[in-house]
Design a protein around this motif. Structure first.
Motif, PDB file in Angstrom:
ATOM      1  N   THR A 171       0.869  -1.084  -0.135  1.00  0.00           N
ATOM      2  CA  THR A 171      -0.069   0.021   0.050  1.00  0.00           C
ATOM      3  C   THR A 171       0.834   1.473   0.069  1.00  0.00           C
ATOM      4  OG1 THR A 171      -1.525  -1.073   1.260  1.00  0.00           O
ATOM      5  CG2 THR A 171      -1.821   1.078   1.129  1.00  0.00           C
ATOM      6  N   LEU A 172       1.942   1.227   1.001  1.00  0.00           N
ATOM      7  CA  LEU A 172       2.666   2.395   0.791  1.00  0.00           C
ATOM      8  C   LEU A 172       3.374   2.463  -0.319  1.00  0.00           C
ATOM      9  CD1 LEU A 172       3.894   2.553   4.606  1.00  0.00           C
ATOM     10  CD2 LEU A 172       2.057   3.773   3.564  1.00  0.00           C
ATOM     11  N   SER A 173       3.969   1.468  -0.807  1.00  0.00           N
ATOM     12  CA  SER A 173       4.670   1.363  -2.095  1.00  0.00           C
ATOM     13  C   SER A 173       4.057   2.115  -3.300  1.00  0.00           C
ATOM     14  CB  SER A 173       5.349   0.079  -2.320  1.00  0.00           C
ATOM     15  OG  SER A 173       6.251   0.266  -3.434  1.00  0.00           O
ATOM     16  N   ASN A 174       2.972   1.743  -3.224  1.00  0.00           N
ATOM     17  CA  ASN A 174       2.180   2.154  -4.289  1.00  0.00           C
ATOM     18  C   ASN A 174       1.064   3.342  -4.002  1.00  0.00           C
ATOM     19  OD1 ASN A 174       3.109   0.075  -6.391  1.00  0.00           O
ATOM     20  ND2 ASN A 174       1.923  -1.239  -4.895  1.00  0.00           N
ATOM     21  N   PHE A 175       1.611   4.013  -2.805  1.00  0.00           N
ATOM     22  CA  PHE A 175       0.532   5.028  -2.406  1.00  0.00           C
ATOM     23  C   PHE A 175       0.100   6.148  -3.432  1.00  0.00           C
ATOM     24  CE2 PHE A 175      -0.427   9.006  -0.044  1.00  0.00           C
ATOM     25  CZ  PHE A 175      -1.618   8.642   0.655  1.00  0.00           C
ATOM     26  N   THR A 176       1.211   6.589  -4.008  1.00  0.00           N
ATOM     27  CA  THR A 176       0.885   7.747  -5.009  1.00  0.00           C
ATOM     28  C   THR A 176      -0.006   7.128  -6.001  1.00  0.00           C
ATOM     29  OG1 THR A 176       3.405   8.059  -4.755  1.00  0.00           O
ATOM     30  CG2 THR A 176       2.114   9.377  -6.424  1.00  0.00           C
ATOM     31  N   MET A 177       0.281   6.212  -6.631  1.00  0.00           N
ATOM     32  CA  MET A 177      -0.593   5.567  -7.718  1.00  0.00           C
ATOM     33  C   MET A 177      -2.080   5.355  -6.995  1.00  0.00           C
ATOM     34  SD  MET A 177      -0.098   4.049 -10.739  1.00  0.00           S
ATOM     35  CE  MET A 177      -0.793   5.430 -11.058  1.00  0.00           C
ATOM     36  N   LEU A 178      -2.381   4.843  -5.909  1.00  0.00           N
ATOM     37  CA  LEU A 178      -3.526   4.547  -5.309  1.00  0.00           C
ATOM     38  C   LEU A 178      -4.413   5.945  -5.031  1.00  0.00           C
ATOM     39  CD1 LEU A 178      -2.695   1.413  -3.101  1.00  0.00           C
ATOM     40  CD2 LEU A 178      -3.882   1.595  -5.206  1.00  0.00           C
ATOM     41  N   SER A 179      -3.568   6.673  -4.390  1.00  0.00           N
ATOM     42  CA  SER A 179      -4.425   8.050  -4.076  1.00  0.00           C
ATOM     43  C   SER A 179      -4.641   8.428  -5.497  1.00  0.00           C
ATOM     44  CB  SER A 179      -3.568   8.686  -3.224  1.00  0.00           C
ATOM     45  OG  SER A 179      -2.387   9.395  -3.846  1.00  0.00           O
ATOM     46  N   ALA A 180      -4.086   8.688  -6.350  1.00  0.00           N
ATOM     47  CA  ALA A 180      -4.320   9.079  -7.472  1.00  0.00           C
ATOM     48  C   ALA A 180      -5.717   8.551  -8.056  1.00  0.00           C
ATOM     49  CB  ALA A 180      -3.006   9.068  -8.796  1.00  0.00           C
ATOM     50  N   ILE A 181      -5.737   7.401  -8.175  1.00  0.00           N
ATOM     51  CA  ILE A 181      -7.095   6.600  -8.539  1.00  0.00           C
ATOM     52  C   ILE A 181      -7.976   6.881  -7.516  1.00  0.00           C
ATOM     53  CG2 ILE A 181      -8.098   4.449  -8.808  1.00  0.00           C
ATOM     54  CD1 ILE A 181      -5.373   3.002  -9.074  1.00  0.00           C
ATOM     55  N   GLU A 182      -7.810   6.899  -6.341  1.00  0.00           N
ATOM     56  CA  GLU A 182      -9.094   7.560  -5.564  1.00  0.00           C
ATOM     57  C   GLU A 182      -9.436   8.913  -5.701  1.00  0.00           C
ATOM     58  OE1 GLU A 182      -8.029   8.647  -1.246  1.00  0.00           O
ATOM     59  OE2 GLU A 182     -10.174   7.920  -0.797  1.00  0.00           O
ATOM     60  N   LYS A 183      -8.464   9.725  -5.851  1.00  0.00           N
ATOM     61  CA  LYS A 183      -8.901  11.161  -6.424  1.00  0.00           C
ATOM     62  C   LYS A 183      -9.828  11.157  -7.528  1.00  0.00           C
ATOM     63  CE  LYS A 183      -7.315  15.755  -6.696  1.00  0.00           C
ATOM     64  NZ  LYS A 183      -6.069  16.950  -6.398  1.00  0.00           N
ATOM     65  N   LYS A 184      -9.250  10.211  -8.433  1.00  0.00           N
ATOM     66  CA  LYS A 184     -10.103  10.316  -9.850  1.00  0.00           C
ATOM     67  C   LYS A 184     -11.665   9.893  -9.441  1.00  0.00           C
ATOM     68  CE  LYS A 184      -9.521   8.850 -14.433  1.00  0.00           C
ATOM     69  NZ  LYS A 184      -8.869   7.639 -15.377  1.00  0.00           N
ATOM     70  N   LYS A 185     -11.681   8.760  -8.544  1.00  0.00           N
ATOM     71  CA  LYS A 185     -12.867   8.013  -8.503  1.00  0.00           C
ATOM     72  C   LYS A 185     -13.767   8.652  -7.411  1.00  0.00           C
ATOM     73  CE  LYS A 185     -13.155   3.085  -8.882  1.00  0.00           C
ATOM     74  NZ  LYS A 185     -12.761   1.810  -8.311  1.00  0.00           N
ATOM     75  N   PHE A 186     -13.329   9.122  -6.342  1.00  0.00           N
ATOM     76  CA  PHE A 186     -14.184   9.678  -5.240  1.00  0.00           C
ATOM     77  C   PHE A 186     -14.014  11.100  -4.970  1.00  0.00           C
ATOM     78  CE2 PHE A 186     -12.786   5.188  -4.357  1.00  0.00           C
ATOM     79  CZ  PHE A 186     -14.097   4.814  -4.560  1.00  0.00           C
ATOM     80  N   ASN A 187     -12.931  11.784  -6.047  1.00  0.00           N
ATOM     81  CA  ASN A 187     -12.803  13.166  -5.623  1.00  0.00           C
ATOM     82  C   ASN A 187     -12.320  13.676  -4.178  1.00  0.00           C
ATOM     83  OD1 ASN A 187     -12.114  15.522  -6.733  1.00  0.00           O
ATOM     84  ND2 ASN A 187     -14.338  16.568  -6.458  1.00  0.00           N
ATOM     85  N   SER A 188     -11.664  12.544  -3.280  1.00  0.00           N
ATOM     86  CA  SER A 188     -11.261  12.973  -2.266  1.00  0.00           C
ATOM     87  C   SER A 188      -9.772  12.721  -2.100  1.00  0.00           C
ATOM     88  CB  SER A 188     -11.905  11.980  -0.942  1.00  0.00           C
ATOM     89  OG  SER A 188     -11.610  10.708  -1.403  1.00  0.00           O
ATOM     90  N   GLU A 189      -9.133  13.724  -1.621  1.00  0.00           N
ATOM     91  CA  GLU A 189      -7.896  13.677  -1.483  1.00  0.00           C
ATOM     92  C   GLU A 189      -7.197  12.604  -0.379  1.00  0.00           C
ATOM     93  OE1 GLU A 189      -4.669  14.847  -3.406  1.00  0.00           O
ATOM     94  OE2 GLU A 189      -6.215  16.271  -3.307  1.00  0.00           O
ATOM     95  N   ALA A 190      -6.465  11.683  -0.447  1.00  0.00           N
ATOM     96  CA  ALA A 190      -6.218  10.621   0.553  1.00  0.00           C
ATOM     97  C   ALA A 190      -4.894  11.196   1.304  1.00  0.00           C
ATOM     98  CB  ALA A 190      -5.542   9.469  -0.179  1.00  0.00           C
ATOM     99  N   GLU A 191      -5.107  10.911   2.568  1.00  0.00           N
ATOM    100  CA  GLU A 191      -3.825  11.350   3.351  1.00  0.00           C
ATOM    101  C   GLU A 191      -3.282  10.139   4.039  1.00  0.00           C
ATOM    102  OE1 GLU A 191      -5.054  14.210   6.316  1.00  0.00           O
ATOM    103  OE2 GLU A 191      -5.729  15.700   4.880  1.00  0.00           O
ATOM    104  N   ILE A 192      -1.996  10.148   4.059  1.00  0.00           N
ATOM    105  CA  ILE A 192      -1.265   8.772   4.371  1.00  0.00           C
ATOM    106  C   ILE A 192      -1.798   8.640   5.852  1.00  0.00           C
ATOM    107  CG2 ILE A 192       0.773  10.142   5.516  1.00  0.00           C
ATOM    108  CD1 ILE A 192       1.262   7.219   3.084  1.00  0.00           C
ATOM    109  N   GLU A 193      -1.912   9.556   6.919  1.00  0.00           N
ATOM    110  CA  GLU A 193      -2.552   9.183   8.129  1.00  0.00           C
ATOM    111  C   GLU A 193      -3.548   8.356   7.814  1.00  0.00           C
ATOM    112  OE1 GLU A 193      -1.772  12.454   7.238  1.00  0.00           O
ATOM    113  OE2 GLU A 193      -0.564  13.083   8.895  1.00  0.00           O
ATOM    114  N   ARG A 194      -4.465   9.066   7.198  1.00  0.00           N
ATOM    115  CA  ARG A 194      -5.949   8.523   7.298  1.00  0.00           C
ATOM    116  C   ARG A 194      -5.886   6.775   6.782  1.00  0.00           C
ATOM    117  NH1 ARG A 194     -10.241   7.993   9.262  1.00  0.00           N
ATOM    118  NH2 ARG A 194     -12.121   7.523   7.690  1.00  0.00           N
ATOM    119  N   ILE A 195      -5.049   6.840   5.563  1.00  0.00           N
ATOM    120  CA  ILE A 195      -4.884   5.506   5.213  1.00  0.00           C
ATOM    121  C   ILE A 195      -4.210   4.441   6.190  1.00  0.00           C
ATOM    122  CG2 ILE A 195      -3.597   3.865   3.457  1.00  0.00           C
ATOM    123  CD1 ILE A 195      -5.878   6.259   2.640  1.00  0.00           C
TER     124      ILE A 195
END
Lengths: 219, 219, 219, 219
Positions: A171-195
Motif C-alpha cells: 500500500t505504501l509503495s504504491n500510495f501515490t498511484m492509489l491515491s491518484a486513483i482515489e482522487k479520480k474516483k471519489f474526488n477525495s484527497e487521500a492522506e497518508i495518516e488516514r490510510i
DNA sequence: AATGAATGAGGGTTCATTCAT
DNA sequence: AATGAATGAACCCTCATTCAT
C-alpha cells in the motif's frame, strides 16, 4: 561534526530520488547531479552505491527503532497489562512510522522501498544488515503482537506476519498511484495518516482470525 | 492467426524468465538465448521489450479471466445464495489462480508480477491495457465480495480491497524468498496451495472487520 | 567466413597495442578507437577484455604450436637420432618463433607479453587456458630438451627451464629498450633474428651445465 | 636530515606493498592505509607516486651498492687472482643480494621489481636516476665477469649480460608464482637461497659458452 | 521471416591528484 | 607538517535497439 556538507547533500538527494524512483532505478549520476557534487563523491563517502543505500536506510531505521522502543516503554507504564489490545499495538506502530516521516520527509516511502528491496534476491547483504542491526530491537514488539493474535503454530504466525507486512508495504509503495486513483474516483484527497489508520482494524482482524476453517480441494 | 515458431519460443522463454526474475531484471539477451533465437527477433516480432511484456501478459490474462467466469457460474450453481460466505469466495478465487497455474506453469507468478508492474509509474500504458481488457470481467466477483464485507463507504472498500490485494501480491511476489526463510527456520517446505489457503481466513477477517474504532492522535 | 570485419579490425588493433604497451596498459577505448569501431564491439565479439586477450593469444599460439609440431616431425625424419643436439633444438624453437612473427608482425612480442602475463597473480584463468590448450603440445619438445640437458633431478630441471625461459621472455619483452641502448653504445642496429641466435649457445650451455659445484654459505 | 615519522611510515608500507604486488599494481590508497596516514601525505612528502618510487628505490640501492663494494674488497683479500672463477663471482653477487634482503626484508624483491620497471618505456627518468647514481659502482664487478667470460665482442657481451640478468630478474620477479607451482608439482618448498644457488652454474656456463657455432637459416 | 553485426547511451567504480584548512 | 574532503579523468561493462542483408 558528524558528516561533511557533501555527504549530507548526497544523502538528501539520494533519499528524495530513492523514494521517488526506487533504488535500482536511481543512478549515481542523478544523485550527484542533484546534490551538485562530483560523481566520485559517493564512492568516497559511502564506498559504493550499496553503501549509500545502507546509510540512507540507517538514517531512517535508527529513529524509527528508537520510537518503537520508547513507545513500548511508555505503553508499559501507562496501561495495565490486561487492557493491551492488538489495535493499540498497530496504532503505536503507525504512529512511529508517521513521526519519523514527519521529521524527515521521505522516510515512510524509504522504509517501504527498503523492505521491498530487502526481500529481493541478491540482496542478502542488505537483508542481513537490517536484521543484524534492528531485528532484535523489534522482537519485543513482535512478541506482543503474537500474544494478541489468535492461537496458532509458529509457522502460521510467520506467514500471517508477512501477509500483514505485505499489505503495508504494498500500500505504501504504491500510495501515490492509489491515491491518484482515489482522487479520480471519489474526488477525495487521500492522506497518508488516514490510510494508515484505515489499515489498523483490517490488519488486526487478520491477525486475530481463527484459521483453517476450510480447505479448497487441490486442483 | 498462428504465430511463428520463433515468436512462440520467445513467449515461452520470456514467461519463464519474467516469472522467475521479474520483468525489468530480465534482459533480452537472456530471453533470446533461452529461446534459442536471434537477439533482434524480439524487436522484430514484438516491436520492443514492452511489447513483449504485453503479449506475455495477454497470454496469461485470457485463460485466467475465463476461469474466473467459469468459477462464478460454478458457485451460482453449487450454493444457495443465503449461504455464500466471504471465505468461500476467496477460496474460489484462489482455486482459479491455482488452476491457471497448473495448466501453464508460471501463470501464478506472472499474475503477481504483472500486477506489481501495473502499479508502477511509467507503466500507464500497461495499466490501461489490463483494465481496459479485463477490468470489467472481475466486476461481478468484486460485487459479491462487497456484499460479504462489513458495512462501509465506497472509498473505504476501495482501500481495503487494495490492502488485501497487497497481501496477495506481496506474498506471491516474494514467495521464493519467504519459503526459503521458512525452510531455514522451520525446516518445512512451503507449498503454494497451502500458503494461499492460509491467506483465506486472514483476508476474509480483514474485509469483514468493523472499522474506525480508534484513531491515533496526529503526530 | 570465419570472423567479421569488425572483429578482425579489433584483433589487429589490439595486437599492435598489446605488443607495444602491454595488456593491462592498453585500454578498450584505445583499441576501439584505433580499430575505428564502437566501444561495445569488443564485448560483443569477445565477451570481455580478457576474452579479447585470449583470442589474440590464440591467434599466435595456434600457428606457433603447429610449427613446433611440424618441425619436430621434420627433424625426426631428417636426422639420425644420435646426432640431435641441444643447440639444434633451441634453434628449431627460435625458427618457429621467427616464422610466426614473420607471418603476423607482432607475434613475437605478443608471445612474450603473454607469457609475462601468464606468470602474474590473478591471471590463473589465462594460465589454465594456455596450459590446457597448448601445454600438452609442447611436451614432446620439452622431453627432447630434457634428454639433452645435464643429468639432474626433476625439480632442478623445472627451475632451469624457467631460468632459460626468463632469459627469453625478459630479452624479448625489453627488446625495444635494449636495442636502443645497443644502438647508442655500439651504433649497430640489433635485429631480432641475430639476438635470438645469440641466445642459443648461452641457453644451451646453461641447460647442460653440471650443477651443485659450490654452495655459498648462508648469510 | 631526519625524515618525518609520517614519511618513514609511508616508505615502509610502500616497500612492502611494492615488493609484494609491483609498483603499478599498488595504489596510493593501499599504501596510505597500511601506513596509517592520510592519502594526501604521499603527494605532500614525495610529490607524486613516481617520487615515492624513487625514494623507495634509493633506500634499497644505497645499502645494496655498499654491499657489492665490500664484497669486491673481500674477494680481493680472500683469493689469489689466478683462481678467480666465474662461479665464485656469481656467488658473491648472490650473497650480496641475500645479505641486503636479510637486513631489510623486502630488498631482494624490490631490487627485481626496480629493474623490471627501469626497463619499461616511459620510465626514462627512473632509468637515468638509477644509472646515474649507481651504474658506475657496478663497473669493476662487471669487468671481472667479462674477464672470466668466453672471448667475445663487446656487443656480444652486452647481450649476454642481459640474457643472464633477464634470468635473474624474471625468476625473482615471479618467484612467488614459480615456487607455488613447484610446491604443487614436487611438494617441496622453494627457498630463495637455494634458487639463487641453482642459478649459479647455469648463468656461469651461459657466460662462458663459445658462441656462433650454428646459425639458423633465415627462412 | 529472420538474423548476425553493430551501436549509442548509460551503468558503477577506481585512480592519482589537488584544494582548503 | 599534515589531513579530510573533493575532484576530473578514465576504467570496463551492459543494455535495448537498429542496421544491412
Amino acid at each position: 561534526m558528524a558528516q561533511s556538507k557533501t555527504a549530507k547533500q548526497i544523502l538528501d538527494a539520494a533519499e528524495a530520488l530513492f523514494a521517488e524512483q526506487g533504488f535500482i532505478e536511481t543512478t549515481m549520476r542523478q544523485i550527484t547531479y542533484n546534490a551538485n557534487v562530483n560523481l566520485a563523491a559517493i564512492n568516497y563517502h559511502f564506498g559504493s552505491k550499496q553503501g549509500l543505500i545502507q546509510s540512507v536506510a540507517e538514517q531512517f531505521l535508527r529513529p524509527f527503532s528508537n520510537y518503537i522502543d520508547q513507545a513500548l516503554i511508555e505503553r508499559a507504564n501507562m496501561l495495565d497489562k490486561s487492557s493491551v489490545k492488538m489495535e493499540e499495538l498497530l496504532e503505536l506502530l503507525m504512529r512511529a512510522l508517521l513521526r519519523v516521516d514527519q521529521e524527515n520527509t521521505h522516510s515512510l516511502l524509504m522504509f517501504t522501498r527498503l523492505l521491498e528491496l530487502a526481500y529481493m534476491k541478491n540482496q542478502g547483504e542488505l537483508r542481513e544488515f537490517i536484521i543484524g542491526r534492528y531485528g532484535s530491537k523489534l522482537k519485543p514488539f513482535i512478541t506482543l503482537i503474537r500474544a494478541q493474535s489468535a492461537l496458532m503454530e509458529e509457522d502460521e504466525f510467520f506467514w500471517r506476519l508477512h501477509f500483514v507486512m505485505g499489505s503495508v508495504i504494498f500500500t505504501l509503495s504504491n500510495f501515490t498511484m492509489l491515491s491518484a486513483i482515489e482522487k479520480k474516483k471519489f474526488n477525495s484527497e487521500a492522506e497518508i495518516e488516514r490510510i494508515l489508520h484505515r489499515m489498523v482494524p483490517v490488519l488486526s482482524a487478520g491477525m486475530q482470525a481463527r484459521g483453517d476453517k476450510l480447505y479448497f480441494s487441490r486442483l
